[in-house]
Design an enzyme around this catalytic site. Structure first.
Site, PDB file in Angstrom:
ATOM      1  CE  LYS A 266      -3.813  -1.699   2.763  1.00  0.00           C
ATOM      2  NZ  LYS A 266      -5.075  -1.653   1.608  1.00  0.00           N
TER       3      LYS A 266
ATOM      4  NE  ARG B 285     -11.122  -9.697  -1.830  1.00  0.00           N
ATOM      5  CZ  ARG B 285     -11.269  -8.559  -2.810  1.00  0.00           C
ATOM      6  NH1 ARG B 285     -11.596  -9.130  -4.082  1.00  0.00           N
ATOM      7  NH2 ARG B 285     -11.441  -7.454  -2.367  1.00  0.00           N
TER       8      ARG B 285
HETATM    9  N1  BES Z   1      -7.989  -3.687   4.674  1.00  0.00           N
HETATM   10  C1  BES Z   1      -8.259  -3.256   3.255  1.00  0.00           C
HETATM   11  C2  BES Z   1      -9.469  -2.572   3.117  1.00  0.00           C
HETATM   12  C3  BES Z   1      -9.726  -1.368   3.687  1.00  0.00           C
HETATM   13  C4  BES Z   1      -9.306  -0.034   3.169  1.00  0.00           C
HETATM   14  C5  BES Z   1     -10.025  -1.246   5.142  1.00  0.00           C
HETATM   15  C6  BES Z   1      -9.264   1.156   3.525  1.00  0.00           C
HETATM   16  C7  BES Z   1     -10.179   0.040   5.653  1.00  0.00           C
HETATM   17  C8  BES Z   1     -10.035   1.308   4.820  1.00  0.00           C
HETATM   18  C9  BES Z   1      -8.152  -4.639   2.378  1.00  0.00           C
HETATM   19  O1  BES Z   1      -7.480  -5.603   2.488  1.00  0.00           O
HETATM   20  C10 BES Z   1      -7.705  -4.266   0.962  1.00  0.00           C
HETATM   21  O2  BES Z   1      -6.756  -3.770   0.947  1.00  0.00           O
HETATM   22  N2  BES Z   1      -8.751  -4.203  -0.120  1.00  0.00           N
HETATM   23  C11 BES Z   1      -8.222  -3.827  -1.261  1.00  0.00           C
HETATM   24  C12 BES Z   1      -8.739  -4.862  -2.350  1.00  0.00           C
HETATM   25  C13 BES Z   1      -8.172  -4.642  -3.598  1.00  0.00           C
HETATM   26  C14 BES Z   1      -6.622  -4.799  -3.831  1.00  0.00           C
HETATM   27  C15 BES Z   1      -8.836  -5.830  -4.544  1.00  0.00           C
HETATM   28  C16 BES Z   1      -8.819  -2.300  -1.763  1.00  0.00           C
HETATM   29  O3  BES Z   1     -10.057  -2.338  -1.285  1.00  0.00           O
HETATM   30  O4  BES Z   1      -8.167  -1.662  -2.196  1.00  0.00           O
HETATM   31 MN    MN Z   2      -5.607  -5.509   2.053  1.00  0.00          MN
END
Ligand code: BES
Ligand code: MN
Ligand code: ZN
Length: 508
Positions: free
Chosen positions: A280, A354
């Protein structure tokens, strides 16, 4: 915080502060509203004087402090807005605003004049419960890493007065029950707020074991060796990059009746989500310590179910791992085999929630044959884009279960909005290499494709997915738009909602 009822008038007790609610429309009337009239004497007529000069408007969030003739006490008048839009949620927020206003002001005890919070759809019981929620949640602070505290209200008495004293027994029961639920929420917040260096998967397992001893529920912790034997390739893959090994934690509350329903509650417990190899950006990455909020909510829900001796059997499953990049981390392109034998093509290591849930959901369904399964997960950034940070997403193909959860949502003031899963979303997560893929080639409907992915692991069991990415923690920038009972940091979102749902199941 202790909350109880007192059959006397609010002025009869020698509390450090007295709270009275005031409606906006009353500003147009000539006479002093009844609630204010009750406590005016204690202020030596200051309320009446302030009323006359139109200082008190009753607008929402308006808290006015008056000093009484008794030097250790004071009266707080809290605005409730117009009667037409009054609800239990108004009371919940008002109670939190009062407690917040008293923070650091040397007030240990608070007497609340119940009658001034009862109107229209809000019964005495509803108001008493909302006052309990608002006071306990609004008074919460995460103090573990602070060396000093300003002090806050420690004891709240809901004063019935002549109008409500005859209902004392029922109201005392409602307040006691709601105080237990609210206390479970702050208990949840205290764990969810722990940073990732402390709240490792094993630490969450220790919290679960301690809870098991405290309230008498069975706790089983699966370590990485056992997860290997069980075929939980999803949790193992995600946890592979961290020196803190993954855990799957299972809690079983037996239920209050012999032939009650079994509800499985499954939570995403990523103790820190760096994104892994698909790392990230740095901005706000610290908030990813809250990526365990779903699993910690499961702990809080099981705790509430056991303390309240609810009717359904509740099986909690926490899927815990830390998502970090390293030489042993899983990578984009990997294919992992999960508990259900279905394989996942990993296209993005940041779509890890997931992947861990695929094992937890399939395990819960396979081992416990529940009547229904509910999962809570801070699953997608798309949830925050779609619905914001004050509301969760509800994906639930089963209409009865959805209706039950929406009812519980309305009753508790934890808002969720139902969203669809269609074949379009299901097709988007099909893989050419394995059975499903954890990410799609284009970013469309991210919250819904994530839900469509999870659906592959619950079989035919009625299932609800709560994406709580937004509401699981408060952020400074939107704080002034949030209710006063949602502090910055972990909110414990989902505990009140799912507990209410389980309470309602007991009655039907
Ligand atoms: N933990 C994150 C989602 C999240 C984002 C929670 C912001 C709280 C605040 C999750 O694991 C994630 O990174 N999801 C990705 C999925 C994508 C790579 C398909 C997302 O939502 O960008
Ligand atoms: Mn994630
Ligand atoms: Zn995550």
């Amino acid at each position: 915080m202790k909350v109880g009822v007192d059959r006397r008038d609010a002025t009869a007790a020698s509390a450090d502060a007295i709270a009275v609610g005031l409606f906006e429309s009353e500003g147009k009337e000539d006479h002093l509203p009844a609630g204010l009239a009750r406590v005016d004497k204690a202020t030596g007529g200051q309320l009446a004087a302030a009323w006359k000069r139109k200082e008190l408007r009753g607008k929402r969030k308006e808290v006015t402090v008056f000093h009484t003739t008794n030097t250790r006490s004071r009266v707080l008048v809290v605005g409730l807005g117009a009667r037409g839009s009054f609800s239990a949620e108004t009371v919940r927020r008002a109670a939190a605003e009062v407690v917040r206003a008293l923070k650091g002001k040397g007030a240990r005890t608070l007497a609340v004049h119940l009658g001034s919070f009862v109107d229209g759809p809000v019964t005495a019981g509803g108001a008493a419960r909302a006052i309990t929620d608002g006071a306990v949640l609004g008074g919460y602070e995460f103090l573990r890493y602070r060396t000093s505290t300003e002090g806050t209200v420690e004891e709240v008495a809901v004063h019935l007065g002549d109008d409500h004293a005859p209902e004392e027994r029922g109201l005392a029961g409602e307040v006691a029950e709601q105080a237990t639920v609210a206390e479970c929420v702050v208990w949840t917040r205290d764990i969810a707020n722990l940073p990732a260096d402390t709240a490792t998967p094993e630490r969450l397992a220790e919290e679960a074991r301690a809870l098991g001893k405290e309230v008498g529920v069975k706790v089983t912790v699966f370590d990485e060796k056992q997860l290997q034997k069980m075929g939980c390739g999803g949790i193992l893959a995600v946890g592979g990059g961290s020196v803190h090994p993954p855990r799957m934690i299972v809690l079983e509350y037996a239920g209050g009746t012999r032939r009650g329903r079994t509800v499985a509650v499954v939570g995403k417990g990523i103790t820190f989500d760096s994104g892994g190899i698909s790392i990230k950006p740095a901005a706000q990455m610290s908030a990813m310590k809250f990526d365990k909020s779903g699993a910690v909510a499961v702990l809080g829900i099981v705790r509430a179910a056991a303390l309240l001796k609810l009717a359904p059997r509740v099986v909690g499953v926490m899927c815990c791992a830390e998502n970090l990049p390293s030489g042993s981390a899983y990578r984009p392109g990997d294919v992992v085999r999960t508990y259900s034998k279905k394989t996942i093509e990993v296209l993005n290591t940041d779509a890890e929630g997931r992947v861990v849930l695929s094992d937890g959901l399939a395990y819960a369904v396979d081992q416990y044959r529940p009547d229904e399964v509910i999962d809570l997960a801070t699953l997608t950034g798309a949830q925050v884009i779609a619905l914001g940070d004050a509301m969760g997403g509800l994906m639930c193909p089963d209409d009865r279960l959805a209706a039950g959860l929406l009812n519980a949502s309305a009753a508790t003031g934890e808002p969720v909005w139902r969203m669809p899963i269609t074949d379009y979303h299901r097709d988007l997560v099909k893989s050419e290499v394995g059975d499903v893929r954890n990410s799609t080639e284009i970013t469309v409907a991210g919250m819904l494709t994530a839900a469509a992915f999870l659906e592959n692991f619950v079989g035919t069991t009625p299932w609800a997915h709560l994406d709580i990415a937004g509401p699981a923690h408060g952020i400074a920038t939107t704080r002034k738009y949030q209710p006063a009972y949602q502090n910055p940091g972990a909110t414990g979102f989902g505990v009140r909602l799912v507990t209410r749902y389980l309470q309602d199941l007991g009655r039907t």
